[in-house]
Scaffold this motif. Structure first.
Motif, PDB file in Angstrom:
ATOM      1  N   ARG A 232       3.244 -23.881  -3.880  1.00 35.74           N
ATOM      2  CA  ARG A 232       2.139 -24.402  -4.670  1.00 35.74           C
ATOM      3  C   ARG A 232       2.339 -24.171  -6.168  1.00 35.74           C
ATOM      4  N   MET A 233       2.960 -23.066  -6.515  1.00 41.71           N
ATOM      5  CA  MET A 233       3.197 -22.804  -7.932  1.00 41.71           C
ATOM      6  C   MET A 233       4.157 -23.819  -8.527  1.00 41.71           C
ATOM      7  N   ARG A 234       5.212 -24.117  -7.796  1.00 42.06           N
ATOM      8  CA  ARG A 234       6.174 -25.120  -8.280  1.00 42.06           C
ATOM      9  C   ARG A 234       5.526 -26.498  -8.337  1.00 42.06           C
ATOM     10  N   GLN A 235       4.689 -26.792  -7.393  1.00 38.11           N
ATOM     11  CA  GLN A 235       3.995 -28.078  -7.402  1.00 38.11           C
ATOM     12  C   GLN A 235       3.040 -28.171  -8.589  1.00 38.11           C
ATOM     13  N   PHE A 236       2.392 -27.073  -8.915  1.00 38.65           N
ATOM     14  CA  PHE A 236       1.487 -27.079 -10.060  1.00 38.65           C
ATOM     15  C   PHE A 236       2.241 -27.252 -11.378  1.00 38.65           C
ATOM     16  N   LEU A 237       3.388 -26.577 -11.514  1.00 39.00           N
ATOM     17  CA  LEU A 237       4.136 -26.647 -12.766  1.00 39.00           C
ATOM     18  C   LEU A 237       4.816 -27.997 -12.963  1.00 39.00           C
ATOM     19  N   THR A 238       5.193 -28.664 -11.903  1.00 35.54           N
ATOM     20  CA  THR A 238       5.921 -29.937 -12.017  1.00 35.54           C
ATOM     21  C   THR A 238       5.020 -31.157 -11.914  1.00 35.54           C
ATOM     22  N   MET A 239       3.900 -31.051 -11.214  1.00 36.25           N
ATOM     23  CA  MET A 239       3.049 -32.219 -10.970  1.00 36.25           C
ATOM     24  C   MET A 239       1.700 -32.138 -11.672  1.00 36.25           C
ATOM     25  N   ASP A 240       1.538 -31.228 -12.602  1.00 35.58           N
ATOM     26  CA  ASP A 240       0.253 -31.135 -13.300  1.00 35.58           C
ATOM     27  C   ASP A 240       0.025 -32.379 -14.150  1.00 35.58           C
ATOM     28  N   ARG A 241      -1.191 -32.932 -14.071  1.00 38.07           N
ATOM     29  CA  ARG A 241      -1.636 -34.117 -14.814  1.00 38.07           C
ATOM     30  C   ARG A 241      -0.862 -35.377 -14.454  1.00 38.07           C
ATOM     31  N   LYS A 242      -0.345 -35.432 -13.236  1.00 34.45           N
ATOM     32  CA  LYS A 242       0.322 -36.628 -12.727  1.00 34.45           C
ATOM     33  C   LYS A 242      -0.531 -37.177 -11.588  1.00 34.45           C
ATOM     34  N   VAL A 243      -1.014 -38.383 -11.787  1.00 35.07           N
ATOM     35  CA  VAL A 243      -1.980 -38.981 -10.861  1.00 35.07           C
ATOM     36  C   VAL A 243      -1.487 -40.365 -10.478  1.00 35.07           C
ATOM     37  N   LEU A 244      -1.544 -40.669  -9.170  1.00 37.01           N
ATOM     38  CA  LEU A 244      -1.253 -42.009  -8.658  1.00 37.01           C
ATOM     39  C   LEU A 244      -2.559 -42.778  -8.583  1.00 37.01           C
ATOM     40  N   ARG A 245      -2.550 -43.970  -9.133  1.00 40.04           N
ATOM     41  CA  ARG A 245      -3.763 -44.788  -9.158  1.00 40.04           C
ATOM     42  C   ARG A 245      -3.511 -46.081  -8.399  1.00 40.04           C
ATOM     43  N   PHE A 246      -4.402 -46.346  -7.434  1.00 37.94           N
ATOM     44  CA  PHE A 246      -4.341 -47.560  -6.626  1.00 37.94           C
ATOM     45  C   PHE A 246      -5.631 -48.349  -6.853  1.00 37.94           C
ATOM     46  N   PHE A 247      -5.491 -49.669  -6.917  1.00 45.08           N
ATOM     47  CA  PHE A 247      -6.640 -50.563  -7.032  1.00 45.08           C
ATOM     48  C   PHE A 247      -6.902 -51.151  -5.645  1.00 45.08           C
ATOM     49  N   ALA A 248      -8.132 -50.967  -5.179  1.00 44.73           N
ATOM     50  CA  ALA A 248      -8.458 -51.352  -3.806  1.00 44.73           C
ATOM     51  C   ALA A 248      -9.795 -52.056  -3.767  1.00 44.73           C
ATOM     52  N   LEU A 249     -10.091 -52.620  -2.568  1.00 45.50           N
ATOM     53  CA  LEU A 249     -11.362 -53.275  -2.276  1.00 45.50           C
ATOM     54  C   LEU A 249     -12.020 -52.544  -1.121  1.00 45.50           C
ATOM     55  N   TRP A 250     -13.249 -52.133  -1.331  1.00 45.65           N
ATOM     56  CA  TRP A 250     -14.031 -51.476  -0.282  1.00 45.65           C
ATOM     57  C   TRP A 250     -14.790 -52.551   0.482  1.00 45.65           C
ATOM     58  N   ASP A 251     -14.427 -52.743   1.737  1.00 48.49           N
ATOM     59  CA  ASP A 251     -15.000 -53.800   2.566  1.00 48.49           C
ATOM     60  C   ASP A 251     -16.026 -53.197   3.508  1.00 48.49           C
ATOM     61  N   LYS A 261     -16.516 -54.519  -2.656  1.00 44.43           N
ATOM     62  CA  LYS A 261     -16.604 -53.969  -4.011  1.00 44.43           C
ATOM     63  C   LYS A 261     -15.253 -53.447  -4.447  1.00 44.43           C
ATOM     64  N   PRO A 262     -14.868 -53.641  -5.701  1.00 46.37           N
ATOM     65  CA  PRO A 262     -13.601 -53.077  -6.210  1.00 46.37           C
ATOM     66  C   PRO A 262     -13.752 -51.589  -6.503  1.00 46.37           C
ATOM     67  N   VAL A 263     -12.742 -50.816  -6.133  1.00 48.10           N
ATOM     68  CA  VAL A 263     -12.720 -49.379  -6.374  1.00 48.10           C
ATOM     69  C   VAL A 263     -11.323 -48.984  -6.835  1.00 48.10           C
ATOM     70  N   THR A 264     -11.198 -47.768  -7.341  1.00 50.56           N
ATOM     71  CA  THR A 264      -9.908 -47.181  -7.710  1.00 50.56           C
ATOM     72  C   THR A 264      -9.728 -45.891  -6.915  1.00 50.56           C
ATOM     73  N   ILE A 265      -8.575 -45.744  -6.278  1.00 51.82           N
ATOM     74  CA  ILE A 265      -8.237 -44.554  -5.500  1.00 51.82           C
ATOM     75  C   ILE A 265      -7.206 -43.769  -6.299  1.00 51.82           C
ATOM     76  N   GLN A 266      -7.531 -42.519  -6.619  1.00 51.12           N
ATOM     77  CA  GLN A 266      -6.670 -41.663  -7.432  1.00 51.12           C
ATOM     78  C   GLN A 266      -6.163 -40.512  -6.571  1.00 51.12           C
ATOM     79  N   TYR A 267      -4.854 -40.403  -6.516  1.00 50.40           N
ATOM     80  CA  TYR A 267      -4.206 -39.349  -5.737  1.00 50.40           C
ATOM     81  C   TYR A 267      -3.593 -38.360  -6.724  1.00 50.40           C
ATOM     82  N   TYR A 268      -4.090 -37.106  -6.718  1.00 53.57           N
ATOM     83  CA  TYR A 268      -3.636 -36.080  -7.642  1.00 53.57           C
ATOM     84  C   TYR A 268      -2.467 -35.331  -6.996  1.00 53.57           C
ATOM     85  N   LEU A 269      -1.302 -35.459  -7.608  1.00 51.66           N
ATOM     86  CA  LEU A 269      -0.102 -34.847  -7.054  1.00 51.66           C
ATOM     87  C   LEU A 269      -0.078 -33.336  -7.206  1.00 51.66           C
ATOM     88  N   VAL A 270      -0.914 -32.773  -8.061  1.00 51.46           N
ATOM     89  CA  VAL A 270      -0.871 -31.340  -8.304  1.00 51.46           C
ATOM     90  C   VAL A 270      -1.381 -30.555  -7.100  1.00 51.46           C
TER      91      VAL A 270
END
Length: 558
Positions: A232-251, A261-270
């Motif tokens: 977890r420490m290595r993941q925090f130091l390397t992936m801090d403030r790195k976010v995957l953003r997906f544009f999706a539709l909530w059906d 409705k349009p939504v945004t799904i954010q996956y935080y790599l940290v």
């Protein structure tokens, strides 16, 4: 014989001093005067009580210094002898700052990894008041309080009360301030030029030594621990403030009052957490609460259980697998906490991350049908003109609930103020009573309005005066919604002007009309100018301002 009360021969002893009973003035002489708001001190001429001033005789040099007379003999021109204007230091040296780069060594106690630490600083010297400040540059995630070490002030040099001056600073020296030694290594270009212009010889610049602890951190140290994929420490130091953003539709169209409705799904790599946010649209009728699902780790697969759980909260022991970045594929529909989401696109950082770490996953955007707005293509229809008031005033009632006055061409009104084109006209009517009626048609250039005035005729039985208030007159046959109004190009001698079912024939015009139209001949037809030149030609007896029946037109005002 008079007694000398001011005798100085007697010793200054009790009983030997005598007071002058005739003296009535005991005030001190005035030595301060004000002229034009400035204080002007001058030397006293008398002593206290108007007594003669007893002072030592001044030397000749002091008398010359106090004298304001210009010497008779001068050397050189008069301009060279004049002193230059005095400029105070806060004006001459304003915003002129010397910048030196230095460092100090901080001793580290009770640490087997390091003995000292090199900390760079920047020393600013303000020339206007000889003050200094020392600032340490901020290093992100250093864990050390940095920034301003010493606020701007005059730094003491020794115990005698002296302070550091710019002459005391040089490269390669140690600056001791409040028990800390700062070693100056180099300076900027402005500081070097200023010191050399003042005659200071700067030493050669020195490099800043490398911090041993930072150098050791850059060199990978050998370790004997097997690396883990779940560090977890290595993941925090390397992936801090790195976010995957997906544009999706909530059906959720299958539910009551459901839609897509349009939504945004954010996956935080940290920390492998997921957050879903709604895309708020203005004037949608919904409250602006964008968070649809708070940031949390989403379980993907649960461990088998022999009996149902008695709590709603899910612990880590019950989850076998969580969602990972490879589970989010563009173009696929996925379920998050029982809700269906169609991933149709992602941002550029997400695409680059998948190409580097998961090249086997295809990231093809999907075209999504746009939401049709029933009010977008609907064109506003303006109701037909009812004939009341002007066309512009009636249109303002359709544009806003509280109508505002229509905008006017202020520049045109200022340029053409008091400019009026006057024509004489007669009424073209089948009634024999209207044959002798004569009118003056005035065209106002400031607002393109027309006013008609009827000239009174004696024994005609018709009262003269204002026939038509100033208004814009449309041409016959023009559309009501987009009318075409009369202009000076339409007013030729002999032309017929139809004004609200009344026909007027123009018979004459002012000389000012011809002069104005000739100055704007590019916008006036040649037939109109020819008719005016023929009617107002020079040298003809009938070319005076008036028609064949003797009508006259008043000269326009300047």
């Amino acid at each position: 014989m008079s007694w000398n009360w001011n005798s100085h021969g007697l010793p200054f002893l009790p009983g030997y001093t005598f007071r002058d009973v005739t003296k009535s003035s005991f005030h001190r002489p005035q030595t301060l005067d004000y002229k034009n708001g400035y204080a002007l001190p001058h030397r006293p001429a008398v002593a206290i009580g108007q007594d003669p001033l007893l002072s030592e005789q001044l030397l000749q040099q002091e008398i010359s210094e106090l004298s304001f007379d210009t010497p008779d003999i001068t050397h050189g021109s008069l301009d060279e002898g004049l002193s230059e204007d005095f400029i105070p230091a806060h004006v001459a040296l304003d915003k002129k700052v010397l910048r030196f780069y230095a460092y100090f060594e901080e001793d580290i106690l009770y640490s087997p990894e390091e003995a000292y630490r090199v900390r760079p600083v920047v020393i600013y010297y303000y020339l206007e008041d000889d003050s200094m400040c020392i600032i340490e540059p901020m290093v992100e995630n250093s864990g050390i309080p940095q920034g301003k070490r010493i606020k701007r002030q005059r730094l003491p040099k020794n115990e005698r009360g002296e302070h550091y001056q710019w002459k005391d600073l040089n490269l390669g020296m140690d600056l001791e301030v409040y028990g800390v030694k700062y070693h100056i290594t180099h300076c900027d270009v402005f500081t070097k030029g200023f010191m050399e212009s003042e005659g200071m010889v700067l030493n050669d610049p020195e490099p800043t030594p490398v911090d041993p602890y930072s150098k050791r951190r850059e060199i990978p140290q050998p370790y004997y621990k097997t690396p883990s994929e779940f560090d977890r420490m290595r993941q925090f130091l390397t992936m801090d403030r790195k976010v995957l953003r997906f544009f999706a539709l909530w059906d959720y169209a299958d539910s009551l009052y459901g839609e897509t409705k349009p939504v945004t799904i954010q996956y935080y790599l940290v920390d492998d957490t997921v957050e879903v946010r709604e895309v708020h649209e203005p004037n949608s009728g919904r409250d602006p609460f964008p968070v649809l699902m708070r940031r949390q780790r989403l379980p993907k697969k649960f461990k088998p259980q022999t009996f149902p759980s008695c709590v709603l909260e899910i612990s880590e022991e019950e989850v076998e697998e969580y969602y990972s970045p490879k589970d989010f594929q563009v173009g696929q529909t996925m379920k998050l906490l029982g809700r269906r989401f169609l991933l149709y696109d992602c941002d550029s950082f997400t695409k680059a991350y998948f190409q580097k770490n998961h090249p086997d996953v295809e990231m093809k955007p999907v075209e999504v049908p746009k939401k049709v707005d029933i009010f977008q293509d609907k064109k506003k229809e303006v109701p037909p003109y009812n004939g009341f008031g002007s066309l512009e005033d009636s249109l303002q009632n359709c544009l806003s609930l509280i109508p505002e006055p229509p905008k006017k061409n202020v520049l045109k009104m200022l340029e053409n103020d008091h400019k009026v084109l006057r024509y004489s006209a007669r009424l073209d009517s089948q009634n024999p009573e209207d044959e002798g009626r004569r009118f003056i048609l005035s065209y106002f250039l400031s607002n393109d309005m027309i006013g008609i005035f009827e000239k009174p005729t004696r024994n005609s039985g018709i009262i003269g005066g204002k026939f038509l208030e100033k208004t814009r007159i449309p041409k016959p046959g023009s559309a009501v919604e987009n009318p075409e109004f009369y202009s000076p190009a339409d007013f030729a001698i002999g032309a017929t002007v139809e004004v609200f079912s009344h026909r007027f024939v123009l018979t004459n015009a002012d000389h000012y009309v011809l002069a104005y139209l000739e100055s704007n001949s590019s916008q006036i037809p040649s037939q109109t100018l020819d008719s005016l030149r023929q009617k107002l030609g020079v040298g003809s007896a009938s070319n005076q301002p008036g028609d064949q029946n003797g009508d006259e037109v008043a000269e326009p005002s300047s």
